[in-house]
Design an enzyme around this catalytic site. Structure first.
Site, PDB file in Angstrom:
ATOM      1  N   LYS A  86      17.432  17.898 -86.754  1.00 55.85           N
ATOM      2  CA  LYS A  86      18.082  18.185 -88.038  1.00 55.85           C
ATOM      3  C   LYS A  86      17.371  19.328 -88.749  1.00 55.85           C
ATOM      4  O   LYS A  86      16.151  19.275 -88.980  1.00 55.85           O
ATOM      5  CB  LYS A  86      18.040  16.939 -88.929  1.00 55.85           C
ATOM      6  CG  LYS A  86      19.034  15.878 -88.500  1.00 55.85           C
ATOM      7  CD  LYS A  86      18.797  14.605 -89.263  1.00 55.85           C
ATOM      8  CE  LYS A  86      19.786  14.389 -90.358  1.00 55.85           C
ATOM      9  NZ  LYS A  86      19.612  13.048 -90.984  1.00 55.85           N
TER      10      LYS A  86
HETATM   11  C1  E4P Z   1      22.298  11.714 -93.065  1.00 54.17           C
HETATM   12  O1  E4P Z   1      22.066  12.105 -91.936  1.00 54.17           O
HETATM   13  C2  E4P Z   1      21.231  11.328 -94.017  1.00 54.17           C
HETATM   14  O2  E4P Z   1      20.223  10.655 -93.311  1.00 54.17           O
HETATM   15  C3  E4P Z   1      21.648  10.383 -95.102  1.00 54.17           C
HETATM   16  O3  E4P Z   1      22.919   9.887 -94.943  1.00 54.17           O
HETATM   17  C4  E4P Z   1      21.234  10.817 -96.471  1.00 54.17           C
HETATM   18  O4  E4P Z   1      21.900  10.161 -97.482  1.00 54.17           O
HETATM   19  P1  E4P Z   1      21.357   9.182 -98.601  1.00 54.17           P
HETATM   20  O5  E4P Z   1      19.859   9.261 -98.612  1.00 54.17           O
HETATM   21  O6  E4P Z   1      21.996   9.697 -99.849  1.00 54.17           O
HETATM   22  O7  E4P Z   1      21.850   7.831 -98.229  1.00 54.17           O
END
Ligand code: E4P
Length: 246
Positions: A91
């Site tokens: 990522k």
């Molecule tokens: C997506 O890959 C992220 O890990 C994640 O969904 C972040 O979102 P949140 O921290 O707002 O739940």
């Protein structure tokens, strides 16, 4: 649509994998920080170990923890080398404080590394990340929705609108998804992952709006199965059968 689980918790991952309904696992540094302290790579290896044990072609996304371009590339290459998991995706945040990370995405995809471009909140971010070579482009669904009303970002929100960078309706994540689908038509390999999911309705709405993959916590995924009429039907079947056997 496909479901991924959004967690670094090994018990939750194993439970979801045993259920057979998830095709991938996404993590981020904040999710990792909820787990007992330890070695990052070793923890990810435990996750990929579970993916290998329970599934076929289970995608596992892990995030770099740097904002420096060279360091992001170094970490990504190192993850691939150390973790040795065929379906690993790294990522990379789409940008940070004016710095575009598209060159990092391009460098990694040129090296054959699968990239999940993360922290996207606009359709153009998603499209440009796919153009740079990201296989997965991740929209932060509820974080975007929050941005419509967050008092602390009032000035930033108005500045984006005044600068014709976004319009007011661009804080609706379903609209962003609907618009992204045609914008991605030149990049058919790219898949939209919808993250930042809080409820079963978010799962359904974001998938219907165009998300190819929705990633959510085990709780949200399990809540998606709950219905009192299902419970009532099962209860009645059992009761009817019981009275027939008496
Ligand atoms: C997506 O890959 C992220 O890990 C994640 O969904 C972040 O979102 P949140 O921290 O707002 O739940």
């Amino acid at each position: 649509m496909k479901l991924f689980i959004d967690t670094a918790n090994l018990a939750d991952i194993e439970e979801a994998l045993r259920g057979g309904f998830i095709r991938g696992i996404t993590t981020n540094p904040s999710l990792l920080a909820k787990e007992p302290k330890g070695n990052y790579v070793e923890h990810i290896k435990r996750i990929t170990g579970l993916a290998e044990k329970y599934g076929e072609n289970i995608s596992v996304s892990i995030e770099v923890f740097s904002n420096d371009e060279k360091e992001m590339v170094r970490q990504a290459v190192d993850f691939v080398k150390q973790i040795k998991y065929k379906h690993l995706a790294v990522k990379i945040p789409v940008s940070y404080r004016g710095q575009s990370n598209l060159n990092v995405i391009k460098t990694l995809s040129d090296k054959g590394i699968t990239v999940n471009c993360t922290a996207c909140v606009t359709s153009l971010q998603l499209m440009m990340a796919a153009a740079a070579g990201a296989k997965y482009v991740s929209l932060f669904y509820n974080r975007l929705r929050d941005a419509e009303n967050e008092e602390k970002y009032k000035a930033e929100r108005e500045a984006l609108i005044a600068g014709s960078i976004v319009e007011r309706q661009d804080y609706d994540p379903d609209k962003v998804l609907r618009e992204t689908v045609p914008l991605l038509s030149d990049y058919p390999e790219a898949e939209i992952i919808v993250g930042s999911i809080r409820t079963p309705l978010d799962v359904k709405r974001s998938a219907l709006a165009g998300g190819h993959i929705v990633t959510a916590s085990l709780k949200v995924l399990k809540d998606s199965l709950m219905h009192f009429k299902t419970d009532d039907s099962v209860e009645r079947f059992l009761k009817d059968f019981e009275s027939w056997t008496k």
